[in-house]
Design an enzyme around this catalytic site. Structure first.
Site, PDB file in Angstrom:
ATOM      1  CG  ASN A   1      40.970  39.187  36.116  1.00 44.91           C
ATOM      2  OD1 ASN A   1      41.378  40.337  36.259  1.00 44.91           O
ATOM      3  ND2 ASN A   1      39.821  38.767  36.640  1.00 44.91           N
TER       4      ASN A   1
ATOM      5  CG  PHE B   1      39.671  48.814  37.575  1.00 38.50           C
ATOM      6  CD1 PHE B   1      38.936  47.637  37.569  1.00 38.50           C
ATOM      7  CD2 PHE B   1      39.462  49.699  38.625  1.00 38.50           C
ATOM      8  CE1 PHE B   1      38.002  47.360  38.567  1.00 38.50           C
ATOM      9  CE2 PHE B   1      38.541  49.438  39.628  1.00 38.50           C
ATOM     10  CZ  PHE B   1      37.805  48.265  39.601  1.00 38.50           C
TER      11      PHE B   1
ATOM     12  CB  SER C   1      38.613  44.918  41.234  1.00 37.91           C
ATOM     13  OG  SER C   1      39.800  44.399  40.655  1.00 37.91           O
TER      14      SER C   1
ATOM     15  CG  ASN D   1      43.062  41.869  39.929  1.00 34.34           C
ATOM     16  OD1 ASN D   1      43.727  41.093  40.588  1.00 34.34           O
ATOM     17  ND2 ASN D   1      42.051  41.476  39.157  1.00 34.34           N
ATOM     18  CB  THR D   2      42.592  48.523  41.991  1.00 39.48           C
ATOM     19  OG1 THR D   2      42.337  48.407  40.595  1.00 39.48           O
ATOM     20  CG2 THR D   2      42.998  49.954  42.319  1.00 39.48           C
TER      21      THR D   2
ATOM     22  CE  LYS E   1      31.047  42.244  40.036  1.00 40.99           C
ATOM     23  NZ  LYS E   1      31.234  42.089  38.574  1.00 40.99           N
TER      24      LYS E   1
ATOM     25  CG  ASN F   1      34.788  41.711  41.448  1.00 38.97           C
ATOM     26  OD1 ASN F   1      35.388  41.021  40.630  1.00 38.97           O
ATOM     27  ND2 ASN F   1      34.723  43.029  41.366  1.00 38.97           N
TER      28      ASN F   1
END
Length: 362
Positions: free
Chosen positions: A110, A114, A173, A175-176, A215, A244
């Site tokens: 993915n 967020f 994450s 993805n940021t 995390k 993560n």
């Protein structure tokens, strides 16, 4: 898998992953009846950070991003549910398509970024469930375009400390852009100092201290883990969540394996468990650890505990095994504890620490 799970999976897999996710949330919100219930066993209870978990299996953040169905998740058999990641302002996330099933690998990639409805909408839902039983954690993050990302985490603490059983600071994450840089020691030290100060201020006002979990990513080097462990201990953070999603691509068969984003599911199990064990060795016995990554059975859940986890979480595994999976895992853990004659799963915590912690991070 039961016939119910198989039929449900086949139906949802006719839709693209993001549509299927939305349909599953809607089904839980509408109270679709599910067969069976999780067993309740005193052998599975875990007391940690001032919280009493009925069993050690939790739903990881990422599924219920906006706090729509935490109670429905608990009814599936989870001992706790973690909602989010929630950012101060609503944001749409990255362009679609952004979720990819790697069916041959029982994995998902993915790059959501967020996507969520923001603090206000989520807080309204949590306020509405005030007084209900069950442990519900809130995973907080920073907006992509924020001028003060640490400030976003402080806002999350101030907003949700009164509603959350615990708070998770998500800086892992992939993805940021730039978010994982906050795991570097200097940045992490400032982040944790400010977050813990905000938590303590809320504790003085509320009369109770909301535990803080950090995390982290699985894509870290030994020296990174040492720095993180040192800061967690120094700042008095109650716990850590390992881990993560990963940006690595270990021996994948799916044609979609080269999509960008975070990989979760079965292929993440080994690496996340190695990092978990290394963190337990660094942190010692007193800091709480939640193990997540590749949990898809009672055996994998128990192995996380043997590697040093107090609690475990899953998400991707349920995509492939269906909604009765949590109850089946809990039942399997209860059968194991009874067969072994142990009164608590804490008796096996760290039993295979060396097996995992001695392995190298490729």
């Amino acid at each position: 898998m039961s016939l119910f799970d198989t039929l449900g999976r086949n139906l949802l897999f006719t839709f693209d992953p993001e549509t299927a996710h939305g349909l599953s949330i809607r089904a839980l919100r509408c109270g679709v009846p599910l067969p069976g219930r999780a067993v309740s066993s005193p052998r599975l209870r875990v007391s940690l950070c001032g919280l009493d978990f009925p069993n050690p299996l939790g739903m990881a953040a990422g599924y219920d991003k906006n706090g729509e169905v935490p109670d429905a998740l608990l009814r599936l058999g989870f001992g706790f549910a973690e909602i989010g990641t929630v950012t101060p302002l609503a944001q749409s996330g990255n362009p679609k398509p952004r979720i990819f099933r790697l069916t041959e690998d029982e994995a998902v990639i993915n790059r959501l970024g967020f996507n969520n409805e923001g603090h206000e909408r989520c807080e309204q839902r949590l306020a509405a469930r005030a007084g209900r039983p069950g442990i519900v954690g809130v995973n907080i993050g920073a907006n992509k375009d924020s001028a003060d990302r640490i400030g976003d985490y402080e806002l999350g603490v101030k907003r949700f400390a009164r509603h959350a059983s615990y708070l998770t600071v998500n800086i892992s994450s992939p993805n940021t852009p730039g978010l994982r840089n906050m795991q570097a020691r200097e940045s992490l030290a400032e982040l944790l100092s400010r977050v813990m100060a905000a938590r303590d201020a809320e504790a003085a006002r509320l009369g109770r201290k909301t535990p803080i979990f950090l995390k982290i990513a699985p894509d870290l080097h030994e020296a990174d883990l040492e720095d993180i462990a040192a800061e967690v201990v120094e700042k008095g953070v109650e716990g850590i969540i390992v881990s993560n999603t990963t940006i690595s691509r270990p021996h994948l068969a799916s044609s979609q394996r080269n999509e960008t984003g975070g990989l979760s599911g079965k292929p993440l199990f080994a690496r996340s468990t190695i990092v978990l064990a290394k963190m337990r060795r660094l942190l010692g016995p007193d800091v709480a650890i939640i193990g997540v990554g590749g949990v898809n059975s009672s055996d994998t859940a128990l192995e996380k505990i043997r590697a040093g986890a107090d609690l475990v979480q899953l998400y991707t595994g349920m995509i492939y095994a269906g909604p009765t999976m949590p109850a089946r895992i809990v039942e399997g853990m209860a059968r194991f504890a009874e067969a072994e004659g142990i009164s608590s799963l804490s008796e096996i915590r760290g039993a295979r620490l060396a097996h995992w912690a001695d392995r190298t991070l490729d």
